[in-house]
Design a protein around this motif. Structure first.
Motif, mmCIF file in Angstrom:
data_model
loop_
_atom_site.group_PDB
_atom_site.id
_atom_site.type_symbol
_atom_site.label_atom_id
_atom_site.label_comp_id
_atom_site.label_asym_id
_atom_site.label_seq_id
_atom_site.Cartn_x
_atom_site.Cartn_y
_atom_site.Cartn_z
ATOM 1 N N ASP A 76 76.736 65.810 -48.828
ATOM 2 C CA ASP A 76 75.279 65.658 -48.781
ATOM 3 C C ASP A 76 74.690 65.957 -47.409
ATOM 4 O O ASP A 76 73.504 66.275 -47.293
ATOM 5 C CB ASP A 76 74.903 64.235 -49.202
ATOM 6 N N ALA A 77 75.498 65.807 -46.366
ATOM 7 C CA ALA A 77 75.042 66.107 -45.007
ATOM 8 C C ALA A 77 76.273 66.204 -44.111
ATOM 9 O O ALA A 77 77.393 65.852 -44.526
ATOM 10 C CB ALA A 77 74.084 65.031 -44.494
ATOM 11 N N LEU A 78 76.051 66.657 -42.882
ATOM 12 C CA LEU A 78 77.129 66.804 -41.916
ATOM 13 C C LEU A 78 76.898 65.839 -40.762
ATOM 14 O O LEU A 78 75.790 65.761 -40.210
ATOM 15 C CB LEU A 78 77.187 68.238 -41.394
ATOM 16 N N PHE A 79 77.926 65.095 -40.409
ATOM 17 C CA PHE A 79 77.833 64.071 -39.372
ATOM 18 C C PHE A 79 78.558 64.599 -38.131
ATOM 19 O O PHE A 79 79.760 64.831 -38.164
ATOM 20 C CB PHE A 79 78.485 62.782 -39.872
ATOM 21 N N VAL A 80 77.810 64.761 -37.040
ATOM 22 C CA VAL A 80 78.370 65.356 -35.826
ATOM 23 C C VAL A 80 78.124 64.414 -34.643
ATOM 24 O O VAL A 80 77.024 64.381 -34.100
ATOM 25 C CB VAL A 80 77.738 66.731 -35.528
ATOM 26 N N PRO A 81 79.127 63.654 -34.240
ATOM 27 C CA PRO A 81 78.940 62.713 -33.132
ATOM 28 C C PRO A 81 79.335 63.298 -31.779
ATOM 29 O O PRO A 81 79.993 64.345 -31.691
ATOM 30 C CB PRO A 81 79.895 61.573 -33.514
ATOM 31 N N TYR A 82 78.921 62.584 -30.733
ATOM 32 C CA TYR A 82 79.434 62.772 -29.373
ATOM 33 C C TYR A 82 79.187 64.156 -28.776
ATOM 34 O O TYR A 82 79.966 64.639 -27.960
ATOM 35 C CB TYR A 82 80.934 62.468 -29.307
ATOM 36 N N LEU A 83 78.105 64.805 -29.156
ATOM 37 C CA LEU A 83 77.762 66.077 -28.530
ATOM 38 C C LEU A 83 77.230 65.829 -27.122
ATOM 39 O O LEU A 83 76.494 64.864 -26.879
ATOM 40 C CB LEU A 83 76.709 66.809 -29.352
ATOM 41 N N THR A 84 77.565 66.701 -26.200
ATOM 42 C CA THR A 84 77.118 66.540 -24.818
ATOM 43 C C THR A 84 76.228 67.687 -24.354
ATOM 44 O O THR A 84 75.571 67.572 -23.322
ATOM 45 C CB THR A 84 78.328 66.450 -23.865
ATOM 46 N N GLN A 85 76.209 68.790 -25.093
ATOM 47 C CA GLN A 85 75.433 69.950 -24.674
ATOM 48 C C GLN A 85 74.493 70.410 -25.791
ATOM 49 O O GLN A 85 74.893 70.478 -26.957
ATOM 50 C CB GLN A 85 76.365 71.116 -24.319
ATOM 51 N N ARG A 86 73.290 70.753 -25.406
ATOM 52 C CA ARG A 86 72.330 71.276 -26.378
ATOM 53 C C ARG A 86 72.844 72.561 -27.027
ATOM 54 O O ARG A 86 72.611 72.807 -28.203
ATOM 55 C CB ARG A 86 70.987 71.544 -25.699
ATOM 56 N N SER A 87 73.532 73.359 -26.270
ATOM 57 C CA SER A 87 73.997 74.649 -26.795
ATOM 58 C C SER A 87 74.964 74.452 -27.958
ATOM 59 O O SER A 87 74.988 75.271 -28.895
ATOM 60 C CB SER A 87 74.662 75.462 -25.688
ATOM 61 N N ASP A 88 75.757 73.395 -27.934
ATOM 62 C CA ASP A 88 76.683 73.142 -29.033
ATOM 63 C C ASP A 88 75.928 72.791 -30.309
ATOM 64 O O ASP A 88 76.275 73.270 -31.402
ATOM 65 C CB ASP A 88 77.646 72.008 -28.675
#
Length: 292
Positions: A184-196
């Motif tokens: 239903d959705a994608l869970f993406v934790p702990y990103l540190t950069q906007r580009s990612d």
């Protein structure tokens, strides 16, 4: 004690279908769910770390059992204060264990579950801080979760922790694989950069949920443009709450009278958070003799 929603999980559904990015609250028990509702936050996320801390008083080492997670979820859901998203870690075992965990969380009233592709618990002699499952096993676990959910209303979110340990390309490969399974959705934790986040957003089509990301990513228009529907800062409220509790207990231990510790406004807050007025009305209705 509240009436049921007109249909299940409409706050979460509206968030995933909407145009803006909503901030979810970190919740860990019934009273924290009531606090979230009182500030106008209707989506709560219970992470594995805060669940372990609140239930066991232990760090996030996968010492908690699935049944303990389910029961804590049930306690939160019975307040009907938030649509609860639960971090179910690795599903507490293999794909069959995942099915049991998903079935029980759905029966407890949970609105959404995220399952990660990390190999948990840490194995003996493991030298890397985080080891991922193979992509094939990760897919099988998500498939098992979707089958266990069946036609129920609970949502299943595909999560990967690959960004920090294996890089953005591996993370994207896994997210696309989970997207193909119709989560239903994608869970993406702990990103540190906007580009990612931008890189992921350009290539996936499902709503994105983020948590624990660097503060530099938080800008409502940027998150909206990237298709992020739900943002959670992290689980700092639990530490803040226990820090305040420690100071209050220390003050009482040193002889400070209760009137100096608890302000009148805080007494009113306690009435709100225990739903005391509702229970008082119920007691008047059902426990007092009829007046003829």
């Amino acid at each position: 004690m509240h009436a049921s929603n007109s249909y299940p999980f409409h706050h979460l559904q509206d968030a995933l279908n909407g145009q803006d990015c909503l901030i979810a609250s970190s919740v860990f028990d019934a009273m924290s769910a009531r606090i979230a509702q009182s500030i106008g936050s209707h989506i709560g996320i219970m992470g594995g770390s805060v669940a372990s801390q609140a239930i066991l008083g232990a760090p996030d080492l996968v010492l908690m059992t699935a049944s303990e997670l389910v029961e804590q979820s049930r306690r939160i859901c019975r307040t009907n204060c938030v649509d609860l998203i639960v971090d179910a870690d690795h599903g507490y075992g293999n794909a069959l264990n995942v099915m049991r965990t998903v079935e029980d969380l759905q029966a407890a009233g949970v609105a959404g579950v995220c399952l990660e592709d990390t190999a948990l618990p840490q194995a003996y002699s493991q030298t890397q801080p985080q080891v991922l499952l193979s992509l094939d096993e990760g897919r099988q676990k998500i498939s098992a979760a979707l089958q266990a959910r069946g036609r129920g209303p609970m949502m299943i979110f595909g999560r990967t922790n690959a960004v920090s340990s294996h890089g953005i390309e591996e993370a994207l490969k896994r997210l696309l694989a989970y997207e193909d399974l119709n989560v239903d959705a994608l869970f993406v934790p702990y990103l540190t950069q906007r580009s990612d986040l931008e890189y992921i957003a350009r290539r996936v089509h499902l709503p994105i949920i983020t948590a624990g990301c660097h503060a530099d990513l938080y800008e409502p228009k940027f998150l909206k443009d990237c298709g992020v529907k739900i943002w959670m800062w992290g689980h700092q409220p639990l530490l803040a709450a226990y820090s305040t509790l420690r100071h209050a207990m220390q003050a009482a231990h040193e002889g400070t009278p209760p009137s100096k510790i608890l302000l009148d406004v805080e007494k009113d807050l306690f009435t709100l958070l225990t739903d005391a007025d509702t229970y008082g009305n119920l007691a008047d209705r059902f426990l007092k003799p009829n007046q003829q």
